[in-house]
Scaffold this motif. Sequence first.
Motif, PDB file in Angstrom:
ATOM      1  N   ARG A 264     -10.357  -4.905   9.414  1.00  0.00           N
ATOM      2  CA  ARG A 264      -9.962  -4.440  10.763  1.00  0.00           C
ATOM      3  C   ARG A 264      -8.906  -3.356  10.679  1.00  0.00           C
ATOM      4  O   ARG A 264      -8.850  -2.444  11.490  1.00  0.00           O
ATOM      5  N   ARG A 265      -8.023  -3.500   9.691  1.00  0.00           N
ATOM      6  CA  ARG A 265      -6.925  -2.531   9.549  1.00  0.00           C
ATOM      7  C   ARG A 265      -7.349  -1.294   8.763  1.00  0.00           C
ATOM      8  O   ARG A 265      -6.510  -0.466   8.422  1.00  0.00           O
TER       9      ARG A 265
ATOM     10  N   ASN B 250       9.723   8.249   0.529  1.00  0.00           N
ATOM     11  CA  ASN B 250       8.890   9.431   0.691  1.00  0.00           C
ATOM     12  C   ASN B 250       9.613  10.504   1.513  1.00  0.00           C
ATOM     13  O   ASN B 250      10.648  10.241   2.116  1.00  0.00           O
TER      14      ASN B 250
ATOM     15  N   GLY C 299      -4.666  10.935  11.304  1.00  0.00           N
ATOM     16  CA  GLY C 299      -4.256  11.126   9.916  1.00  0.00           C
ATOM     17  C   GLY C 299      -2.931  10.452   9.609  1.00  0.00           C
ATOM     18  O   GLY C 299      -2.541  10.328   8.460  1.00  0.00           O
ATOM     19  N   PHE C 300      -2.234  10.021  10.665  1.00  0.00           N
ATOM     20  CA  PHE C 300      -0.928   9.387  10.484  1.00  0.00           C
ATOM     21  C   PHE C 300      -0.891   7.978  11.080  1.00  0.00           C
ATOM     22  O   PHE C 300       0.156   7.469  11.428  1.00  0.00           O
TER      23      PHE C 300
ATOM     24  N   HIS D 238       3.267   2.441  -1.764  1.00  0.00           N
ATOM     25  CA  HIS D 238       4.710   2.255  -1.878  1.00  0.00           C
ATOM     26  C   HIS D 238       5.183   2.687  -3.261  1.00  0.00           C
ATOM     27  O   HIS D 238       4.394   2.887  -4.168  1.00  0.00           O
TER      28      HIS D 238
ATOM     29  N   LEU E   7      -1.970  17.191   6.777  1.00  0.00           N
ATOM     30  CA  LEU E   7      -3.066  16.851   7.684  1.00  0.00           C
ATOM     31  C   LEU E   7      -3.282  15.339   7.761  1.00  0.00           C
ATOM     32  O   LEU E   7      -3.667  14.816   8.802  1.00  0.00           O
ATOM     33  N   GLU E   8      -3.054  14.654   6.641  1.00  0.00           N
ATOM     34  CA  GLU E   8      -3.198  13.193   6.645  1.00  0.00           C
ATOM     35  C   GLU E   8      -2.196  12.604   5.672  1.00  0.00           C
ATOM     36  O   GLU E   8      -1.951  13.189   4.612  1.00  0.00           O
ATOM     37  N   TYR E   9      -1.635  11.451   6.021  1.00  0.00           N
ATOM     38  CA  TYR E   9      -0.782  10.737   5.082  1.00  0.00           C
ATOM     39  C   TYR E   9      -0.876   9.248   5.375  1.00  0.00           C
ATOM     40  O   TYR E   9      -0.530   8.795   6.470  1.00  0.00           O
TER      41      TYR E   9
ATOM     42  N   HIS F 297       2.925   1.397   8.603  1.00  0.00           N
ATOM     43  CA  HIS F 297       2.456   0.562   7.496  1.00  0.00           C
ATOM     44  C   HIS F 297       2.996   1.088   6.157  1.00  0.00           C
ATOM     45  O   HIS F 297       3.475   0.338   5.322  1.00  0.00           O
ATOM     46  N   VAL F 298       2.952   2.389   5.984  1.00  0.00           N
ATOM     47  CA  VAL F 298       3.449   2.997   4.757  1.00  0.00           C
ATOM     48  C   VAL F 298       4.969   3.143   4.820  1.00  0.00           C
ATOM     49  O   VAL F 298       5.653   3.121   3.799  1.00  0.00           O
ATOM     50  N   ALA F 299       5.499   3.254   6.012  1.00  0.00           N
ATOM     51  CA  ALA F 299       6.947   3.368   6.237  1.00  0.00           C
ATOM     52  C   ALA F 299       7.528   4.473   5.355  1.00  0.00           C
ATOM     53  O   ALA F 299       6.924   5.528   5.218  1.00  0.00           O
ATOM     54  N   ARG F 300       8.684   4.250   4.737  1.00  0.00           N
ATOM     55  CA  ARG F 300       9.225   5.253   3.819  1.00  0.00           C
ATOM     56  C   ARG F 300       8.806   4.942   2.387  1.00  0.00           C
ATOM     57  O   ARG F 300       9.304   5.534   1.439  1.00  0.00           O
TER      58      ARG F 300
ATOM     59  N   ASP G 250       0.838  -1.195   0.000  1.00  0.00           N
ATOM     60  CA  ASP G 250       0.000   0.000   0.000  1.00  0.00           C
ATOM     61  C   ASP G 250       0.873   1.245   0.000  1.00  0.00           C
ATOM     62  O   ASP G 250       1.786   1.359   0.829  1.00  0.00           O
TER      63      ASP G 250
ATOM     64  N   LEU H 175      -1.771  -2.370  12.662  1.00  0.00           N
ATOM     65  CA  LEU H 175      -2.705  -1.287  12.335  1.00  0.00           C
ATOM     66  C   LEU H 175      -3.968  -1.348  13.186  1.00  0.00           C
ATOM     67  O   LEU H 175      -4.531  -0.323  13.564  1.00  0.00           O
ATOM     68  N   GLU H 176      -4.426  -2.581  13.493  1.00  0.00           N
ATOM     69  CA  GLU H 176      -5.679  -2.674  14.263  1.00  0.00           C
ATOM     70  C   GLU H 176      -5.488  -2.246  15.719  1.00  0.00           C
ATOM     71  O   GLU H 176      -6.449  -2.108  16.453  1.00  0.00           O
TER      72      GLU H 176
ATOM     73  N   GLN I 284      -1.141   5.241   9.708  1.00  0.00           N
ATOM     74  CA  GLN I 284      -0.422   4.243   8.905  1.00  0.00           C
ATOM     75  C   GLN I 284       1.076   4.518   8.816  1.00  0.00           C
ATOM     76  O   GLN I 284       1.765   4.017   7.929  1.00  0.00           O
TER      77      GLN I 284
ATOM     78  N   LEU J  17      -4.328   3.888  16.976  1.00  0.00           N
ATOM     79  CA  LEU J  17      -5.411   4.866  16.952  1.00  0.00           C
ATOM     80  C   LEU J  17      -4.824   6.277  16.939  1.00  0.00           C
ATOM     81  O   LEU J  17      -3.757   6.522  17.496  1.00  0.00           O
TER      82      LEU J  17
END
Lengths: 619, 709
Positions: free
Chosen positions: A558-559, A433, B89-90, A425, A448-450, B95-98, A423, B120-121, B92, B124
């Motif tokens: 769930r994730r 990034n 907003g962050f 990537h 604000l979100e990433y 999960h997204v890492a670099r 996801d 991830l679950e 992940q 929060l």
Amino acid sequence: MANNTVARQKENRSAAKSSAAPRTRPATATNKVTLDIIENALRNARHEMDTVLFRSAMSPVIREQHDGFPMICMPDGRMVVGQFGSYVSGFISTWKRGIDEGDVFLMSDPYKCRGAISHINDWMVLIPIFHEGELAGWASQFGHTIDVGGPVSGSLPTDATTIFGEGTRIPPVKLFAKGKLNDDLLDLILNNSRMPTMNYFDLMAIVAACRTAEKRVSELCERFGREVYLSSCRALLDRTYRAMAKLIQQNLPEHKVSFEDYVDDDGRGNGPYKMKLTIWREGEHGYFDWTGTDPQAPGPINFFLNEEMFKMFIGVYLIMVFDPQILFNDGFYPLLHVSQPEGSLILPKFPAALGCRTHALTRLFDVLGGALGNQAPDLTTAAGYGTSPYLLYNGYDQNGEFFHLMEISFGGIPGRPIGDGMDAHSWWPLFENIPSEYLETYYPLTVLEYGSRKDAGGAGFHRGGNGVHKVYRFEADGEIAIHDDRERSQPWGILGGLPGSTSSKTLVRTTGESVSLPSKISGVKVQRGDVLIYDTAGGGGWKNPLDRPVESVQADVRRKLVSVEKARSDYGVVLSPETLEVDTAATNQLRKRIRQDRGEIGKFTFGPIPQAIGVQRRD
Amino acid sequence: MAYRLAIDVGGTFTDLLLFNESSGELVLAKTPSTSDDPSIGVLTGIHKVASLAGIDPNRVSLILHGTTVATNAVLEGKGARVGLITTRGFEQVLHVARGQTPGPLAGWIIMIKPEPMAPLELTLGISARMSATGKVLVPLDENEARGVVRELCARGIQALTISLLNSYANSEHERKLKQIAEEITGDVAVTASYEILPEFREYERTLTTVMNSYVRPRMHLYLDGMQRRLKQDNLTARMEIVRSDGGVMSLKAASEYPVTTLLSGPSGGAVASAYIGELSGFANVLSFDMGGTSTDVALSRDGMPSVIRETRVGQYPVKVASVDVHSVGAGGGSIAHVPITGALRVGPMSAGAEPGPACYGRGGSEPTVTDANVVLGYLPPELLAGEMKLNEAQAATAVQKIADAMGLSLLDAAQGIYDIVNENMFGALRLVSVQRGYDPRDFALLALGGAGPLHANALSCLINSWPAIIPTVPGVLSALGFLHADIRTEFSRTLIRPVARIDLATIRKSMDELGSQARAWLKSENIAAARQRVQFQFDMRYYRQGYEFAIDVQPEWFKNQSGMERVVERFKNVHHRNYAFNIDYEVEIVNLRAIAIGEVPKVELKRHAVTKSGSESAQTGKRKLYHHGQFTIATVYERSRLKAGHRIPGPAVITQADSTTLIVPGHYGEVDPYLNILIWPNDRRGTTEKKVSAVGTKSGHRKGSKRSR
């Protein structure tokens, strides 16, 4: 007197040599292990080039994101290590003004180096490597510089119609002649950039990386002797030739197989642009024919595809899964035969605009993967986000200082034989990034979100990756530009996997007004407080989603990577919206019904072909 | 008189090294490791080593313990169920890492991405938000915070991590949130990112903090059990835990910050190498620790191992201070194979401990580096003083596969494997030397690990570092390093400001505060004032460059503006050494750091008188070796019979319980007063004859590399 000095230097040099590393043995060209040792040393040299560049460059595009590519070649220009294939032989055949020790060549005009670099932001440096006065090879590296002039900051206008509208073109020139920097030339070039200091820094970092390779190749010539080094390089090229001959026979069909995919539009209201590739083999020779690809576009999405570079792409793609430790060289070039129609999207005529070639460049891999996927099960993957999405933002910050940001974004990686697509990537290797804390420190914006975009990945036994979901708030007035694709053409799924979602960009003004932005646009004025929602495409799925284990689907929900609705509609998994527990009976029933409704599944599952607009309308 | 005890818990054995502070004598003991609860093996070992030395275990006053509890939890994926609170907003961020996929092109096709250590679950977000300059954009809503913590607790977390965006600039939200969380979580330990790594780059900071949480309950349980066992056995010794940067810290600190122990073992090896090198007269040492599956290499200058602040554990980049140990997948168990390209590859796959190399006769059939050593005659058919027999026929059968695939003779195939694995280690050694701007010719090469001494001579030939030093106990050198470790920790803060825009008062104030923190910590660790030391560093770079160099600084420099010029000058020197260029451009300070050091009295090893007798008395026989296309007859020596001053002409094989040393033709070994074997080329004279001036100079800093860059 002068003669004496020379004589003494020679003496010193040979004295130094005898105290240098005692050779472990007198190596011979036929010694197979020496080959592996030299291959290993070249690999180390290449990584060292990357290390020097990434750690010392200043523009975040090179430094944080790693948009830079190293190469080491033989004296005749054949690549012994690198990523993009060699263009040095083409350079040698056209350069008429002499090549001396200490020279450093610089170039950025794709039309002057047969597409070795494909837009003028890429500055390519080339250094001849001499050993004891003889040419022993070439080192090269190119990197994406942040601004090279032209009408818009970042030098990637989405509405350019010729290359003259894109910025400063540098033909092959000597930046250093016999070790001496040409300051006048440098001043002239930097004077045409909005970010001269950053470009200067990046250029010196690129030169430093090449110097590293120069040093390492000289050391190899010292250690093994130049002749052994060069004959070993030839043997390495030959080794790749033989391996590739086997791979071609394993992975290419004997009958012709065609595959097509589309680039959405050219940034000037024309599209879509078809890319069509037909492949087959005759014996151990592979044929790759682009006939059927659409004519070049009026806008800047044309891609001057260098034939050697394309051969390298094919080779890397084929070999990578079978010997990931191999050092890519171009020894197999004689086995591959490429035809490109002139005046087409992938071989435009001068002076077509090229700035935004990244979409066709990346879509090429989806097309290549689709064509190869017919025959090679290890390589059968779906399509990905299929481009390199950019955001550019410039203006004056609260201190009145000019700022310019270029950020490369990512998207959904395709579903693969080995597992789900990642996801958000990078499809390009080694890109990273930019940390949000870095962006907020150096630029007037707030992230604000990433994260990744729920449901964007195509459903599959192995799910396609979700695209990027990023929300920015601009903290200074300025201008932005968007470069993306797959807004209209969905990334396809394979072997029963479903397509990934398309991309989208929305600007929410401080007034509350919401504007949908096209995937390619520059010069959009933004005001302090405006918010940009930046979503990129997902990857396609691999194999039938109805066979995906129920627990994997539940875990994704769930994730928050997949919604309850998508779990039901695409995977046939029924979950309680409150507890997310599986209703097994309902799931079995639903999966059975969807299976019946879907009927027989083809090899590829495509989204709709984008509607023709502008010059691409055929009525 | 007091005794000091070093304990290194490895995968198979626990090594114990007892040091008599008055006589300088060392006693070594090995016991099998008890992987379920390593403290059982440790206690068994303590009693064993004490009885070997004939002392009451209570005479041990200080125990220095290197532990792999944290490392194994990460590598085996057996850590705690970690909950994570991020900025909304962050969620992940891990999960997204670099967002990186490996090279080359199409490398993503075969990439295997590890699951985040905080799933991830169990992650929060909360709405509180800080700006990059530390300004509160959205205040912390305490009710929301309580709700989020309760929700995570309800999901059964075993540890909690708090990592909010820009907390390095202002930790107020994290502090308050941690306080709130601790009121709710009870036994579940809470770690906030500002405590672990108050530096910018959210992914690395979050990952490092989560990793701390991930290993914390296990480490806590382990150290708690250890204390209980020590108490049960009435042992009063103080125990210190070895850190990744080669220092040690208290059990309490280790329980709270176990992420700082991830490279505990390898750091001991590097510290010991630096120490032995210095003792033998070589202050600059490259060391390589060759084990079964991998080799760790490190560089020490002026008797100090270099410390870096980002390292890799498994696939994870971890930002903690660690000895600059670079690991490469090349060891005795590395498997040789020939892929479709016809190349000879060695590793990274390994036969591991089970089944092990083919010659172990435990069912392994793949050709390994150890098998190649057996075929070449370098490794005698008996290991561990006869406890283990090697099967030469099975080694030959395995290596024959490579010979067939490449069209080489059996012996040349074995030589190829030996050469390739050396080349892989050579690449790693270059990375920590040449690539950091150091000339390997200014360094000696020190071999560690059971397999190291077989390859040391050949590696020295490749990298041209002399002598090759073979310490007395190459297999248990980490433990020796622990004996030498100071008590240590670091305090840092991020500044990110061009030098021209920093006023001296700010610098002085920050250094004062960091220094006070450091001294307070030393006091809490019960370090006497005379043994307290605080060092300062700035992390510096050109404006907006991505990576920093740590530059050593002194507080008194900043009494006036010339101090700034001085650090900029130092920075430029380091930049040039590494990248071969400088530019006329703004330099910025990214982090300020205070390093708290509590000095430990140094170990003095016993010095032996140089004998006049010859080494013949240590000879035990002859062996036929194959070396670069030729057979040659080597003399075999027994290590324990070698005395200081002995000269061993090559080719020679020297056997000892935990290792085998190879001296190739054209070289000789000499035994120094500390019983190390120093291997030299025949045309260079050793230390016992005449000091070689190019190496081993202890004075001051080298002025750049000798090679023109």
